[in-house]
Write a protein that holds these residues in place. Structure first.
Motif, mmCIF file in Angstrom:
data_model
loop_
_atom_site.group_PDB
_atom_site.id
_atom_site.type_symbol
_atom_site.label_atom_id
_atom_site.label_comp_id
_atom_site.label_asym_id
_atom_site.label_seq_id
_atom_site.Cartn_x
_atom_site.Cartn_y
_atom_site.Cartn_z
ATOM 1 N N LEU A 53 35.658 39.410 54.488
ATOM 2 C CA LEU A 53 36.698 39.963 53.626
ATOM 3 C C LEU A 53 36.087 40.844 52.542
ATOM 4 O O LEU A 53 36.585 41.951 52.270
ATOM 5 C CB LEU A 53 37.502 38.830 52.993
ATOM 6 N N GLY A 54 35.005 40.376 51.916
ATOM 7 C CA GLY A 54 34.350 41.162 50.878
ATOM 8 C C GLY A 54 33.833 42.485 51.393
ATOM 9 O O GLY A 54 33.955 43.529 50.732
ATOM 10 N N LEU A 55 33.252 42.478 52.588
ATOM 11 C CA LEU A 55 32.712 43.715 53.163
ATOM 12 C C LEU A 55 33.833 44.666 53.578
ATOM 13 O O LEU A 55 33.699 45.886 53.412
ATOM 14 C CB LEU A 55 31.822 43.377 54.357
ATOM 15 N N VAL A 56 34.926 44.117 54.100
ATOM 16 C CA VAL A 56 36.063 44.973 54.458
ATOM 17 C C VAL A 56 36.609 45.657 53.213
ATOM 18 O O VAL A 56 36.910 46.865 53.223
ATOM 19 C CB VAL A 56 37.169 44.147 55.157
ATOM 20 N N GLU A 57 36.754 44.920 52.114
ATOM 21 C CA GLU A 57 37.220 45.517 50.863
ATOM 22 C C GLU A 57 36.271 46.604 50.378
ATOM 23 O O GLU A 57 36.708 47.676 49.938
ATOM 24 C CB GLU A 57 37.356 44.434 49.782
ATOM 25 N N ALA A 58 34.968 46.323 50.457
ATOM 26 C CA ALA A 58 33.984 47.298 49.980
ATOM 27 C C ALA A 58 34.047 48.587 50.788
ATOM 28 O O ALA A 58 34.006 49.693 50.228
ATOM 29 C CB ALA A 58 32.580 46.688 50.046
ATOM 30 N N LEU A 59 34.135 48.468 52.104
ATOM 31 C CA LEU A 59 34.203 49.653 52.952
ATOM 32 C C LEU A 59 35.526 50.390 52.756
ATOM 33 O O LEU A 59 35.576 51.623 52.849
ATOM 34 C CB LEU A 59 34.015 49.251 54.414
ATOM 35 N N ALA A 60 36.594 49.644 52.479
ATOM 36 C CA ALA A 60 37.880 50.288 52.211
ATOM 37 C C ALA A 60 37.811 51.148 50.958
ATOM 38 O O ALA A 60 38.374 52.251 50.908
ATOM 39 C CB ALA A 60 38.980 49.229 52.063
ATOM 40 N N VAL A 93 35.141 52.625 49.790
ATOM 41 C CA VAL A 93 34.283 53.790 50.054
ATOM 42 C C VAL A 93 35.008 54.822 50.916
ATOM 43 O O VAL A 93 35.012 56.019 50.619
ATOM 44 C CB VAL A 93 32.967 53.348 50.735
ATOM 45 N N PHE A 94 35.635 54.365 51.985
ATOM 46 C CA PHE A 94 36.172 55.301 52.972
ATOM 47 C C PHE A 94 37.634 55.645 52.759
ATOM 48 O O PHE A 94 38.118 56.643 53.302
ATOM 49 C CB PHE A 94 35.981 54.731 54.382
ATOM 50 N N VAL A 95 38.360 54.828 51.982
ATOM 51 C CA VAL A 95 39.781 55.113 51.767
ATOM 52 C C VAL A 95 40.033 55.296 50.282
ATOM 53 O O VAL A 95 39.955 56.392 49.749
ATOM 54 C CB VAL A 95 40.676 53.992 52.357
ATOM 55 N N SER A 96 40.350 54.216 49.581
ATOM 56 C CA SER A 96 40.609 54.269 48.146
ATOM 57 C C SER A 96 40.635 52.853 47.598
ATOM 58 O O SER A 96 41.046 51.917 48.303
ATOM 59 C CB SER A 96 41.945 54.968 47.856
ATOM 60 N N SER A 97 40.209 52.686 46.363
ATOM 61 C CA SER A 97 40.228 51.351 45.765
ATOM 62 C C SER A 97 41.650 50.805 45.647
ATOM 63 O O SER A 97 41.857 49.596 45.651
ATOM 64 C CB SER A 97 39.572 51.394 44.377
ATOM 65 N N GLY A 98 42.634 51.698 45.547
ATOM 66 C CA GLY A 98 44.016 51.263 45.438
ATOM 67 C C GLY A 98 44.552 50.631 46.711
ATOM 68 O O GLY A 98 45.585 49.950 46.679
ATOM 69 N N TYR A 99 43.872 50.843 47.841
ATOM 70 C CA TYR A 99 44.344 50.314 49.114
ATOM 71 C C TYR A 99 43.500 49.147 49.621
ATOM 72 O O TYR A 99 43.725 48.676 50.740
ATOM 73 C CB TYR A 99 44.334 51.420 50.181
ATOM 74 N N LYS A 100 42.554 48.683 48.818
ATOM 75 C CA LYS A 100 41.638 47.653 49.334
ATOM 76 C C LYS A 100 42.374 46.363 49.681
ATOM 77 O O LYS A 100 42.082 45.738 50.707
ATOM 78 C CB LYS A 100 40.513 47.367 48.333
ATOM 79 N N ASP A 101 43.346 45.956 48.867
ATOM 80 C CA ASP A 101 44.074 44.727 49.162
ATOM 81 C C ASP A 101 44.961 44.898 50.389
ATOM 82 O O ASP A 101 45.105 43.969 51.196
ATOM 83 C CB ASP A 101 44.921 44.310 47.954
ATOM 84 N N VAL A 102 45.566 46.072 50.534
ATOM 85 C CA VAL A 102 46.401 46.335 51.716
ATOM 86 C C VAL A 102 45.555 46.260 52.981
ATOM 87 O O VAL A 102 45.943 45.629 53.980
ATOM 88 C CB VAL A 102 47.070 47.720 51.596
#
Length: 295
Positions: free
Chosen positions: A251-258, A260-269
């Motif tokens: 979960l932590g790594l998925v959030e981190a990559l989100a 980097v590659f998408v936006s911090s605003g979408y990490k929880d989504v």
């Protein structure tokens, strides 16, 4: 995107993952031993963080002593929750849904009490190594974050040894698998359930004192940590404590990559979408088969 940014994000993801894993570990420990889905796990961390903050800032205690006090406070709250909430509900024939609602109500009560007595402001806690940091391939990681990872690994190893090498650990497992059979050979089943909550509270306390220097303490912290920890436990298989740690890291790594590659605003989504995909593809969690065999 630079390599340094990617490494920095991965280091943050691993750090956050161990925090989520510790919260999920506590949830799984309690569920494995009592079949109670505990919605107060993050609040054990919140109470532990508050105790460590007060010990350092008001009493001038050394950081390690304050962290030990916070861990003990987490265990004490776990004991109180079992004694005052879970045990009476069980005597009245409560179901798993009843336990979930009771502990959820307790979680809101702790958050409200923190807001009332501790205030709305965030409070920073001094960490191990102060604000010092280490360079890892031009990326920075706080010294306290390194200690967080080290202590998290030690907790996992110690818990494994506790369940497999100690009489109390084996008794807790026996009571959870067959309560009637355990009682016939002299195991105090209610005591084992209480000890399970104390153990889960202590694990939550460790998570609280370790994460507080990284995110600061605030009254909403408990519910947020419970959500992430529960997600980690579900991904890793609810009831398999060690799967919860693996789920937390994922979960932590998925959030981190989100981020980097998408936006911090979408990490929880993206994190919740990842959970949904895991549940569709592997309904029993990534270690489901092992969890059914006893972990």
């Amino acid at each position: 995107m630079t390599t340094t940014l990617l490494i920095q994000s991965l280091l943050s993801g691993v750090t956050n993952g161990f925090v989520y894993g510790l919260i999920g570990l506590g949830i799984s420990v309690i569920y494995r031993g009592t079949r109670v889905v505990n919605a107060m796990q993050g609040d054990f961390a919140l109470v532990a963080g508050i105790v460590s903050y007060l010990a350092i800032e008001r009493l001038g205690a050394p950081v390690l002593v304050a962290f030990l006090g916070g861990t003990l406070a987490g265990g004490a709250v776990g004991w109180a929750v079992e004694l005052m909430f879970v045990r009476p509900t069980k005597r009245r024939g409560g179901t798993e849904d009843s336990f979930l609602l009771v502990t959820l109500g307790g979680a809101f009560a702790v958050s409200a009490s923190t807001l009332l007595f501790f205030g709305r402001d965030s409070h920073p806690v001094r960490g191990l190594g102060g604000n010092g940091s280490l360079d890892v391939f031009d990326a920075a990681i706080r010294v306290h974050a390194v200690w967080l990872i080290v202590f998290s690994v030690l907790v996992v190893v110690a818990l494994r040894l506790f369940y497999t090498r100690t009489f109390i650990g084996r008794s807790i497992m026996a009571a959870s698998i067959d309560a009637d059979g355990a009682a016939t050979i002299g195991i105090n089943v209610p005591m084992m359930r209480t000890l399970t909550f104390v153990l889960g509270g202590a694990v939550g306390g460790i998570a609280g004192v370790l994460v507080s220097p990284l995110i600061t303490i605030h009254y909403e912290m408990g519910l947020l940590l419970t959500l992430k920890g529960f997600t980690a436990a579900i991904i890793g298989t609810l009831g398999n404590p060690f799967g919860a740690v693996l789920g937390g890291l994922m979960l932590g790594l998925v959030e981190a990559l989100a981020i980097v590659f998408v936006s911090s605003g979408y990490k929880d989504v993206i994190a919740m979408a990842f959970l949904i995909l895991i549940m569709i593809a592997i309904p029993n969690g990534i270690l489901g088969r092992k969890g059914r065999a006893g972990g």
